[in-house]
Design an enzyme around this catalytic site. Structure first.
Site, PDB file in Angstrom:
ATOM      1  CG  HIS A  56      -1.935   1.131   1.136  1.00  0.00           C
ATOM      2  ND1 HIS A  56      -3.269   0.922   0.884  1.00  0.00           N
ATOM      3  CD2 HIS A  56      -1.790   2.480   1.206  1.00  0.00           C
ATOM      4  CE1 HIS A  56      -3.902   2.079   0.838  1.00  0.00           C
ATOM      5  NE2 HIS A  56      -3.022   3.058   1.031  1.00  0.00           N
ATOM      6  CG  HIS A  58      -0.965   6.964  -1.743  1.00  0.00           C
ATOM      7  ND1 HIS A  58      -2.186   7.127  -2.374  1.00  0.00           N
ATOM      8  CD2 HIS A  58      -1.219   6.247  -0.617  1.00  0.00           C
ATOM      9  CE1 HIS A  58      -3.133   6.541  -1.643  1.00  0.00           C
ATOM     10  NE2 HIS A  58      -2.560   6.009  -0.580  1.00  0.00           N
ATOM     11  CD  GLN A 151      -6.770  11.138  -2.238  1.00  0.00           C
ATOM     12  OE1 GLN A 151      -5.630  10.724  -2.243  1.00  0.00           O
ATOM     13  NE2 GLN A 151      -7.588  10.965  -1.202  1.00  0.00           N
ATOM     14  CG  HIS A 209      -7.474   4.379   0.296  1.00  0.00           C
ATOM     15  ND1 HIS A 209      -6.917   3.890  -0.846  1.00  0.00           N
ATOM     16  CD2 HIS A 209      -6.489   5.080   0.935  1.00  0.00           C
ATOM     17  CE1 HIS A 209      -5.650   4.269  -0.908  1.00  0.00           C
ATOM     18  NE2 HIS A 209      -5.365   4.989   0.154  1.00  0.00           N
ATOM     19  CD  GLU A 212      -6.696   6.729   5.502  1.00  0.00           C
ATOM     20  OE1 GLU A 212      -7.004   6.695   4.294  1.00  0.00           O
ATOM     21  OE2 GLU A 212      -5.599   7.132   5.913  1.00  0.00           O
ATOM     22  CG  ASP A 308      -0.934   5.273   3.375  1.00  0.00           C
ATOM     23  OD1 ASP A 308      -1.263   5.319   2.186  1.00  0.00           O
ATOM     24  OD2 ASP A 308      -1.657   5.698   4.298  1.00  0.00           O
TER      25      ASP A 308
END
Ligand code: FE2
Length: 424
Positions: A56, A58, A151, A209, A212, A308
């Site tokens: 995971h 970005h 996103q 996701h 969260e 992350d």
């Protein structure tokens, strides 16, 4: 041809040799004959592990820290807003350069497989094109897997579903989503349905996701497990973050855990990020906000730890070190028994490889000759020391080396290299 002599393996086997040929592991055992002309690495009893895997990440945001400003509140939501400010200024050249720099760090740290979410809410799909390019360029050194990540919300952001489909058409591997960021719980649940059906149609994996948030009533993981079960996507679906589980009612969790296990949904906790982002609306006591890792594991769920973020709108630190991730995960989850500490090592190696579906992964004959020699005697020591990656091997070739620490006292009979091991 390359042979590693006298290694210790993560399962505890010691004095083991690993022979590789043409990029694959051809033999594992004690006292293997050294073929003529083979390159030899003397492990001296140190730990030889399959490479680290980050399931995971970005990569489109990494190394953008401070652009255009730093996250002041430290919250997820300010991070998302900040990323929104940066997006219009992104260029493909800058995205590629930052991603390649991060891949350098990853290889140096023995991190040879990364699943990265890629924001698809920019209609130009700049980041998608940049990371597809990076994926091809770095393929000899590490496996990149891309997730189409809306996103700003699949249903909340105009054009997000169409952009996500375009990204998949371009070759992005996995279907992503962010149900807790949709306008309502109902819209979040609807986004989960749409995304799972899209993945089923196209034969793809899903990684959302999911929940969260600190909201104990955010329950999209339940919906994700339901659609996974309904569509027969067992083993191909991942719930990332799942931080609301930290705050959920215990009775409800006792029902939820078997449903996640039954659907074979993988779980990813991101300890470095969630220990800093979550609980920001609490006074004291402050919640840790990481999902229930030992309880998920005990229920039979495959749990990985992800990094992350590194140097981006959400996190101002990091250096591609998955042992740092495991170290934080161990602390936040209070996983302090020997078996649990070893499980934290698995969470950044074999468990994460399972999430990504890496069929060529592992220290076994016939698998790809990818591994890392650590300056540690076992997985727990590796976490304790965030151990030096002495040698990193990809497809049978040495791709990175870091010298062992030398700071020993100049006394007769003492070793030159620092011995970090607790000896009894
Ligand atoms: Fe994330």
């Amino acid at each position: 041809m390359l042979i590693v002599r006298n290694a210790t393996l993560p399962d505890g086997r010691s004095s083991i040799d690993v022979l590789t040929d043409a990029g694959r592991i051809t033999a594992i055992g004690a006292n293997l004959p050294v073929p003529a002309g083979a390159e030899m690495i003397e492990a001296d009893g140190q730990l030889l592990s399959p490479p680290f895997v980050d399931a995971h990440f970005h990569m489109d945001a990494t190394l953008s820290h401070g652009l255009p400003r730093v996250n002041v509140s430290g919250t997820l939501l300010e991070g998302i807003a900040l990323w929104g400010e940066l997006k219009p200024q992104l260029t493909q050249a800058a995205l590629v350069e930052r991603a390649l720099q991060y891949c350098d760090w990853a290889v140096a740290k023995g991190l040879l497989a990364i699943r990265t979410h890629v924001d698809v809410c920019d209609a130009r799909l700049l980041a998608v094109e940049a990371l597809l390019h990076v994926k091809a360029v770095v393929a000899p050194w590490l496996d990149l897997q891309l997730v189409a990540f809306p996103q700003d919300g699949l249903l909340r952001a105009p054009g997000a579903l169409a952009n996500l489909k375009r990204a998949l058409d371009l070759g992005v591997d996995v279907v992503g989503g962010i149900p807790h960021f949709e306008r309502t719980m109902a819209a979040g649940a609807e986004s989960v349905r749409i995304l799972c059906e899209l993945a089923a149609e196209r034969g793809l994996r899903v990684d959302l996701h999911c929940d969260e948030t600190d909201d104990p009533l955010s329950r999209h993981i339940e919906t994700l497990a339901f659609h996974t079960q309904r569509l027969g996507l067992h083993g191909r679906v991942t719930g990332s973050h799942l931080t609301s589980m930290h705050s959920m009612d215990n009775y409800y969790v006792s029902k939820l855990l078997p449903l996640i296990a039954e659907a074979q949904v993988h779980a990813i906790a991101n300890p470095l990020i969630n220990i800093t982002l979550q609980g920001r609306h609490d006074s004291y006591p402050k919640r840790r906000g990481m999902t229930r890792v030992p309880e998920l594991m005990a229920a039979g769920v495959n749990v990985a730890f992800g990094h992350d973020c590194v140097l981006d709108p959400w996190y101002s630190l990091g250096c591609a070190d998955m042992l740092e991730v495991a170290h934080m995960g161990l602390h936040v989850a209070q996983m302090t028994s020997t078996a649990q500490m070893r499980a934290c090592f698995d969470a950044v190696t074999v468990n994460a490889a399972k999430v990504m579906g890496l069929s060529d992964y592992g220290l076994e004959v016939g698998k790809a000759a990818d591994f890392v020699l650590l300056q540690a005697r076992d997985p727990v020591e590796a976490i304790r020391l965030r151990a030096t990656r002495l040698v990193v091997v990809r497809r049978g070739q040495v791709v990175a080396r870091t010298p062992a620490t030398t700071a020993a006292l100049s006394l007769p009979g003492r070793p030159q290299t620092v011995d970090w091991t607790l000896r009894r």
